[in-house]
Design an enzyme around this catalytic site. Structure first.
Site, PDB file in Angstrom:
ATOM      1  N   LYS A  72     -26.856  52.636  -4.512  1.00  0.00           N
ATOM      2  CA  LYS A  72     -26.023  51.511  -3.532  1.00  0.00           C
ATOM      3  C   LYS A  72     -25.352  52.114  -2.509  1.00  0.00           C
ATOM      4  O   LYS A  72     -25.372  51.724  -1.275  1.00  0.00           O
ATOM      5  CB  LYS A  72     -25.314  51.005  -4.630  1.00  0.00           C
ATOM      6  N   ASN A  73     -24.536  53.149  -2.857  1.00  0.00           N
ATOM      7  CA  ASN A  73     -23.699  53.767  -1.911  1.00  0.00           C
ATOM      8  C   ASN A  73     -24.282  54.438  -0.686  1.00  0.00           C
ATOM      9  O   ASN A  73     -23.567  54.800   0.270  1.00  0.00           O
ATOM     10  CB  ASN A  73     -22.408  54.456  -2.552  1.00  0.00           C
ATOM     11  N   ARG A 146     -16.197  45.354  -0.012  1.00  0.00           N
ATOM     12  CA  ARG A 146     -15.269  46.178   0.765  1.00  0.00           C
ATOM     13  C   ARG A 146     -16.290  47.032   2.076  1.00  0.00           C
ATOM     14  O   ARG A 146     -15.638  47.301   2.989  1.00  0.00           O
ATOM     15  CB  ARG A 146     -14.174  47.226   0.312  1.00  0.00           C
ATOM     16  N   CYS A 170      -7.845  45.468  -3.954  1.00  0.00           N
ATOM     17  CA  CYS A 170      -8.856  45.763  -4.552  1.00  0.00           C
ATOM     18  C   CYS A 170      -8.673  45.797  -6.024  1.00  0.00           C
ATOM     19  O   CYS A 170      -7.291  46.473  -6.340  1.00  0.00           O
ATOM     20  CB  CYS A 170      -9.666  46.950  -3.970  1.00  0.00           C
ATOM     21  N   ARG A 175      -6.768  50.560  -1.321  1.00  0.00           N
ATOM     22  CA  ARG A 175      -8.015  50.850  -0.463  1.00  0.00           C
ATOM     23  C   ARG A 175      -7.733  50.473   0.948  1.00  0.00           C
ATOM     24  O   ARG A 175      -8.423  49.456   1.473  1.00  0.00           O
ATOM     25  CB  ARG A 175      -9.205  50.384  -1.051  1.00  0.00           C
ATOM     26  N   PRO A 176      -6.818  51.049   1.745  1.00  0.00           N
ATOM     27  CA  PRO A 176      -6.588  50.869   3.090  1.00  0.00           C
ATOM     28  C   PRO A 176      -7.631  51.323   4.014  1.00  0.00           C
ATOM     29  O   PRO A 176      -8.486  52.079   3.542  1.00  0.00           O
ATOM     30  CB  PRO A 176      -5.491  51.502   3.520  1.00  0.00           C
ATOM     31  N   ILE A 177      -7.830  50.713   5.171  1.00  0.00           N
ATOM     32  CA  ILE A 177      -9.171  51.227   6.146  1.00  0.00           C
ATOM     33  C   ILE A 177      -8.303  52.033   7.471  1.00  0.00           C
ATOM     34  O   ILE A 177      -9.164  51.891   8.402  1.00  0.00           O
ATOM     35  CB  ILE A 177     -10.121  50.584   6.554  1.00  0.00           C
ATOM     36  N   ASP A 178      -6.961  52.175   7.267  1.00  0.00           N
ATOM     37  CA  ASP A 178      -6.538  52.827   8.489  1.00  0.00           C
ATOM     38  C   ASP A 178      -7.230  53.945   9.055  1.00  0.00           C
ATOM     39  O   ASP A 178      -7.199  54.342  10.331  1.00  0.00           O
ATOM     40  CB  ASP A 178      -4.964  53.150   7.932  1.00  0.00           C
ATOM     41  N   LEU A 179      -7.660  54.840   8.118  1.00  0.00           N
ATOM     42  CA  LEU A 179      -8.492  55.901   8.798  1.00  0.00           C
ATOM     43  C   LEU A 179      -9.581  55.765   9.732  1.00  0.00           C
ATOM     44  O   LEU A 179      -9.961  56.582  10.609  1.00  0.00           O
ATOM     45  CB  LEU A 179      -8.815  57.109   7.421  1.00  0.00           C
ATOM     46  N   ASP A 358     -16.317  57.709  -9.558  1.00  0.00           N
ATOM     47  CA  ASP A 358     -17.100  56.708 -10.266  1.00  0.00           C
ATOM     48  C   ASP A 358     -17.881  57.051 -11.460  1.00  0.00           C
ATOM     49  O   ASP A 358     -18.584  56.080 -11.996  1.00  0.00           O
ATOM     50  CB  ASP A 358     -18.400  56.431  -9.026  1.00  0.00           C
ATOM     51  N   ILE A 380      -7.970  59.949  -6.973  1.00  0.00           N
ATOM     52  CA  ILE A 380      -8.795  58.905  -5.737  1.00  0.00           C
ATOM     53  C   ILE A 380      -8.305  57.864  -5.713  1.00  0.00           C
ATOM     54  O   ILE A 380      -7.661  57.186  -4.590  1.00  0.00           O
ATOM     55  CB  ILE A 380     -10.323  58.983  -5.797  1.00  0.00           C
ATOM     56  N   ARG A 450     -23.171  44.025  -9.236  1.00  0.00           N
ATOM     57  CA  ARG A 450     -23.068  44.682  -8.022  1.00  0.00           C
ATOM     58  C   ARG A 450     -23.526  45.979  -7.824  1.00  0.00           C
ATOM     59  O   ARG A 450     -24.009  46.287  -6.732  1.00  0.00           O
ATOM     60  CB  ARG A 450     -21.487  44.737  -7.741  1.00  0.00           C
TER      61      ARG A 450
END
Ligand code: EPU
Length: 484
Positions: A72-73, A146, A170, A175-179, A358, A380, A450
């Protein structure tokens, strides 16, 4: 079967529109047509799947073989990569899981044409982005997945603009996406954030030097995709080294990108004017494989996993060997045999090639069956121990202290009604139920849908007693008759 954006004239019986900016309306009756059933699988868009539960009777060893699905990933970024070209991208070994369906909906809502294979080619998806109209990822889709933010980089690179909903919180952490955003700015994009959306634009991205403050998997993938169409060279440092990042680089290279160093912490990308179509086979899902390995170990089974890549599971195999498990690995298969006396072994989640976050939940279930005390440290995500509380309800001895969990074993697990909180937590509960005494009922299995393709069928095929049931609602009480 082709899924194309909705058009008032599209009357073909083979064409389903997934255009609405909102999720499909579950209140509408579900069509019985063959195409719906085939395209969205048994679990996908059935309204009742949101209420499905698993009933599992523990005690049966897993025996035989299980075929591992595509990752999936790796599939999610590969599908987003199709946005970078106006030619078709053909992806094989795409898993039939809910997150993939969400991504298809997302791409279609932007104007992409998505064609799904039939029969033996049912894991093939062809994506054509020749007529992209609407570079927007709406909140309704992003909030359910996400990884939708993976479209940000490709959209800015190809269309010069993107409007993507901010993902919000979440279950497993902030889980920010600032990067992702900082990286895009380093490539010359201007970023505006308002009304819960991120708007990014750039006439054309320019190559740049990006040093990630923290290792991020989808951040590395997002910016690698963006940089393929930027003007000049991009150097990215402190990159994620996951096999999924390498797989994406392989696909992008087939599409004409110039990438060096994927799989190491420094990736160099020479931007090109245009990318073209390509055909690519997605790598096997290492987390699904790891989940079945642990299930086989704990049930005392003899299970062979086919279509997997043991080289992607080095840290898990090493840890399992430390705990007393013997695994025989070949090129694309692994065999776990029965009769292991498990001994406690500590784990600490790290970025690849370290122990995967995971697999932490599934490993925790294993630790409940090992002799001694196992210390599990989650580095993580800050909130990834929700399964611990449910395992305790099944009889485990687990104490959570911040980012550490102390598991004392071995404890007999007993059946209970438990609830899934996220994808991997659900897997840990399924494994626990397979070894527990009696019948466990697992609620909210939409989390597991999912990311695990037909897990109950695969488990059943290996001898487990598992059944999916829809919620049975209590009979409505009779209204009392009115007495005058
Ligand atoms: N982070 C930031 N800022 C960012 C991005 C990440 O602070 O801009 C932080 C995160 O909050 C987290 C850490 O960095 O603490 C690592 O997050 P990462 O970005 O690597 O996670 P991700 O890319 O969002 C992917 C997988 C996850 C997997 C993680 C870690 C996909 C689609 N998702 O998420 O998979 O847990 O990497 O390996 O690839 C799952 O499949 O169940 C799943 C959650």
């Amino acid at each position: 079967m082709k899924i194309v954006p909705k058009s008032p004239n599209s009357r073909s019986s083979k064409t389903e529109s997934l255009l609405p900016s909102t999720l499909p309306d579950f209140r509408k009756p579900v069509s019985r047509s063959r195409s719906i059933r085939i395209d969205f699988g048994a679990v996908a868009l059935r309204p009742e799947s949101l209420m499905d539960k698993f009933v599992i009777r523990g005690g049966n060893p897993l025996v035989g073989s299980v075929r591992i699905s595509g990752a999936k990933n790796a599939a999610l970024p590969a599908m987003a990569a199709a946005l970078l070209t106006d030619e078709p991208v053909i992806l094989e070994n795409i898993p039939d899981v809910r997150d993939i369906q969400t991504e298809r909906n997302l791409l279609v809502s932007m104007g992409a044409e998505v064609e799904l294979g039939y029969g033996r080619a049912s894991h093939r998806t062809t994506i054509s982005c020749s007529n992209l109209g609407n570079p927007e990822a709406a909140y309704e889709l992003v909030k359910t997945m996400r990884a939708s933010t993976l479209v940000l980089g490709p959209l800015v690179a190809r269309m010069g603009r993107a409007r993507v909903s901010q993902p919000g919180g979440c279950a497993i952490g902030a889980r920010p996406i600032d990067l992702h955003l900082k990286g895009l700015e380093r490539l010359g994009a201007s970023i505006k954030q308002e009304h819960g959306y991120i708007e990014a634009s750039a006439r054309r991205l320019n190559g740049g030097h990006i040093i990630f403050d923290k290792i991020t998997v989808t951040g590395t993938e997002d910016l690698m995709m963006a940089a393929t169409l930027a003007q000049g060279e991009t150097v990215m440092e402190n990159c994620a080294r996951e096999p999924e990042v390498i797989d994406l680089a392989v696909l992008l290279t087939k599409m004409g990108a110039k990438i060096e160093g994927a799989g190491t912490s420094t990736i160099r990308i020479q931007g090109v004017e245009k990318l073209h179509g390509a055909r690519h086979r997605i790598i096997p899902d290492r987390i699904e494989a790891g989940t079945f390995v642990i299930a086989a170990v704990l049930t005392g089974g003899d299970l062979t996993l086919t279509n997997c890549d043991p080289t992607h599971l080095g840290s898990l195999i090493q840890k399992l060997e430390e705990a007393g498990v013997r695994i025989t690995a070949a090129n694309d298969s692994m065999r776990v045999t029965n009769g292991h006396q498990l001994i406690a072994a500590d784990i600490s989640t790290e970025e690849y090639p370290g122990f995967p976050t995971d697999m932490q939940a599934q490993y925790m279930t294993l630790a409940t069956q090992a002799q001694g005390t196992s210390l599990i440290t989650e580095n993580i995500f800050e909130n990834r121990f929700m399964h611990a509380h449910e395992l305790v309800r099944m009889g485990a001895n687990i104490k959570v202290e911040g980012r550490r969990a102390i598991v004392r074993g071995k404890t007999q697990l007993s059946s209970a009604a438990v609830q899934c909180s996220d994808l991997r937590a659900s897997a840990s509960l399924v494994i626990a139920a397979l070894v527990a005494d009696g019948e466990t009922i697992i609620d909210r299995v939409y989390h597991i849908d999912r990311g695990y393709e037909r897990i109950e069928e695969k488990l059943k095929g290996a001898g487990a007693q598992i059944r999916r049931i829809g919620e049975i609602l209590p009979k409505r009480a009779q209204a009392p008759s009115v007495v005058a």
